[in-house]
Scaffold this active site. Structure first.
Site, short mmCIF file in Angstrom:
data_model
loop_
_atom_site.label_atom_id
_atom_site.label_comp_id
_atom_site.label_asym_id
_atom_site.label_seq_id
_atom_site.Cartn_x
_atom_site.Cartn_y
_atom_site.Cartn_z
N TYR A 40 5.44 -2.98 -14.58
CA TYR A 40 4.71 -2.10 -13.68
C TYR A 40 3.65 -2.88 -12.89
O TYR A 40 3.41 -2.62 -11.72
CB TYR A 40 4.06 -0.95 -14.46
N ARG A 77 4.03 -4.36 -4.24
CA ARG A 77 3.76 -3.22 -3.35
C ARG A 77 2.46 -3.45 -2.58
O ARG A 77 2.39 -3.24 -1.37
CB ARG A 77 3.69 -1.94 -4.20
N TYR A 113 -8.60 0.78 -9.01
CA TYR A 113 -8.59 0.48 -10.44
C TYR A 113 -9.03 -0.97 -10.65
O TYR A 113 -8.65 -1.86 -9.90
CB TYR A 113 -7.18 0.63 -11.02
N ARG A 127 -4.11 10.22 -4.24
CA ARG A 127 -3.87 11.27 -5.25
C ARG A 127 -3.08 12.44 -4.68
O ARG A 127 -2.34 13.10 -5.38
CB ARG A 127 -5.19 11.78 -5.82
N GLU A 131 3.62 13.00 -17.13
CA GLU A 131 3.11 12.93 -15.77
C GLU A 131 3.69 14.12 -15.02
O GLU A 131 4.87 14.44 -15.18
CB GLU A 131 3.56 11.60 -15.15
C1 3EB Z 1 -2.26 7.05 -12.60
O1 3EB Z 1 -2.92 8.02 -12.23
C2 3EB Z 1 -0.99 7.40 -13.33
O2 3EB Z 1 2.01 3.57 -9.33
O3 3EB Z 1 2.72 4.87 -7.73
C3 3EB Z 1 0.73 8.10 -10.95
C4 3EB Z 1 1.27 8.23 -9.67
C5 3EB Z 1 0.69 6.84 -11.54
C6 3EB Z 1 1.76 7.12 -8.99
C7 3EB Z 1 2.19 4.69 -8.84
C8 3EB Z 1 1.17 5.74 -10.84
C9 3EB Z 1 1.70 5.87 -9.59
O4 3EB Z 1 -2.60 5.88 -12.43
C10 3EB Z 1 0.17 6.64 -12.91
#
Ligand code: 3EB
Length: 327
Positions: free
Chosen positions: A126, A133, A187, A200, A314
């Site tokens: 990941y 990306r 992050y 989001r 999720e």
């Molecule tokens: C998060 O909130 C959970 O890598 O495209 C959610 C939606 C998550 C998309 C992505 C990852 C992705 O980090 C994981």
């Protein structure tokens, strides 16, 4: 415009995704584009049909898509035996190129990453994916890259193929964040050399309706996972995040059962839930459908690894609301 199925005849061009496929396939027929995805289905509809009036099929390199005057809708399948950075960066660069050249903005992307939680050559897959990306977004948009990140999901799949489906549109969307979560694109580096590239949620208003794309939403507060090993806590925290986002989207009625939703002009509420463990289905299905006032066939449940090892579920959504005109 994308319309609900019921309004259109069989001749309307559409993009189809078939989950729970035995083998993967990406194909074109006149007026349709179809992806068969080997993501195991657990419950609910395993077929998605996105109607795109007036769209024409195209192919560019490995990408298959339908193009209309206002939307692009398509997919790619990439063989990825080894490290993911390079093939992912190449695929994303090509996607961003296709969109930019034709004047489209990415609205929503679904990513299916093979063996997402495995580590090879010292980096979790990941995180390799996130690196590739990010590099593609950075190369295309420079320092402004975060202003172009679509809503997204990123989950695991078996085999050695990466799958991506996307929706792009001529409308520059409104991008939304959750104030109780650190934006994923900020992050800290504990989660990998480059952060995930997604918003989001994204709101698209066109032709008298607003479509809300809620990204894959999980049990994360700030940047930390909440409720490791505890499905109930993870579900409650996820629902809390979803409520915050639906409030920001002005779509709260979409969480309140069919009558309240219809009264508020909600014409679509499609939820999808990814579960790491099939055994969690009976519990989570009851909690989710109860919470949302959905019949159990109205949500899709798929078995998939989630991008963090500690996460077991999720949830994502597509909602649509009439914002002008009578109903
Ligand atoms: C998060 O909130 C959970 O890598 O495209 C959610 C939606 C998550 C998309 C992505 C990852 C992705 O980090 C994981």
């Amino acid at each position: 415009m994308m319309f609900p199925d019921v309004l259109a005849g069989p001749h309307v061009p559409h993009f189809e995704v078939h989950f729970d496929a035995k083998t993967s396939a990406l194909s074109h027929l006149p007026g349709t584009c179809r992806l068969d995805l080997p993501v195991p289905g657990l419950h609910g509809p395993f077929e998605e049909k996105w109607l795109t009036t007036g769209a024409v099929p195209h192919r560019e390199g490995p990408f298959y898509f339908l193009e209309s005057s206002d939307h692009l809708h398509g997919a790619v399948v990439v063989d990825v035996a080894g490290r993911l950075e390079e093939p992912i960066q190449a695929a994303y660069s090509q996607l961003l190129e296709i969109c930019t050249r034709r004047g489209f903005y990415l609205h929503r992307i679904w990513n299916y990453v093979p063996h997402i939680n495995e580590t090879d050559h010292g980096l979790e897959r990941y995180r390799q994916f996130n690196l590739g990306r990010w590099m593609a977004f950075e190369q295309r948009f420079g320092r402004d890259l975060r202003a172009y990140m679509p809503a997204a999901s990123g989950v695991g799949v078996g085999g050695s193929q990466f799958f991506l489906t996307f929706i792009a549109g001529k409308t520059h969307p409104v991008y939304l964040e959750n104030p109780s979560q650190v934006p994923a694109y900020h992050y800290p580096s504990d989660y990998g050399p480059k952060p995930p590239s997604f918003a989001r949620a994204v709101l698209v208003t066109e032709g008298g309706t607003t479509t809300g794309y809620l990204s894959g939403t999980a049990s994360i507060e700030g940047h930390r996972t909440v409720g490791e090993g505890d499905w109930h806590t993870q579900f409650r925290t996820t629902m809390h995040n979803i409520e915050i986002m639906f409030d920001r989207m002005d779509m709260m009625e979409a969480l309140r059962g069919p009558e309240a939703a219809a009264k508020a002009g909600i014409v679509r509420r499609d939820f999808k839930c990814y579960l790491r463990h099939a055994e969690a289905l009976p519990l989570i299905k009851d909690w989710l459908t109860e919470e949302l006032g959905l019949a159990s066939h109205q949500a899709t449940f798929l078995q998939a690894d989630i991008c963090r090892q500690e996460l077991d579920l999720e949830i994502e959504a597509v909602v649509e609301k009439r914002t002008s005109g009578s109903y």
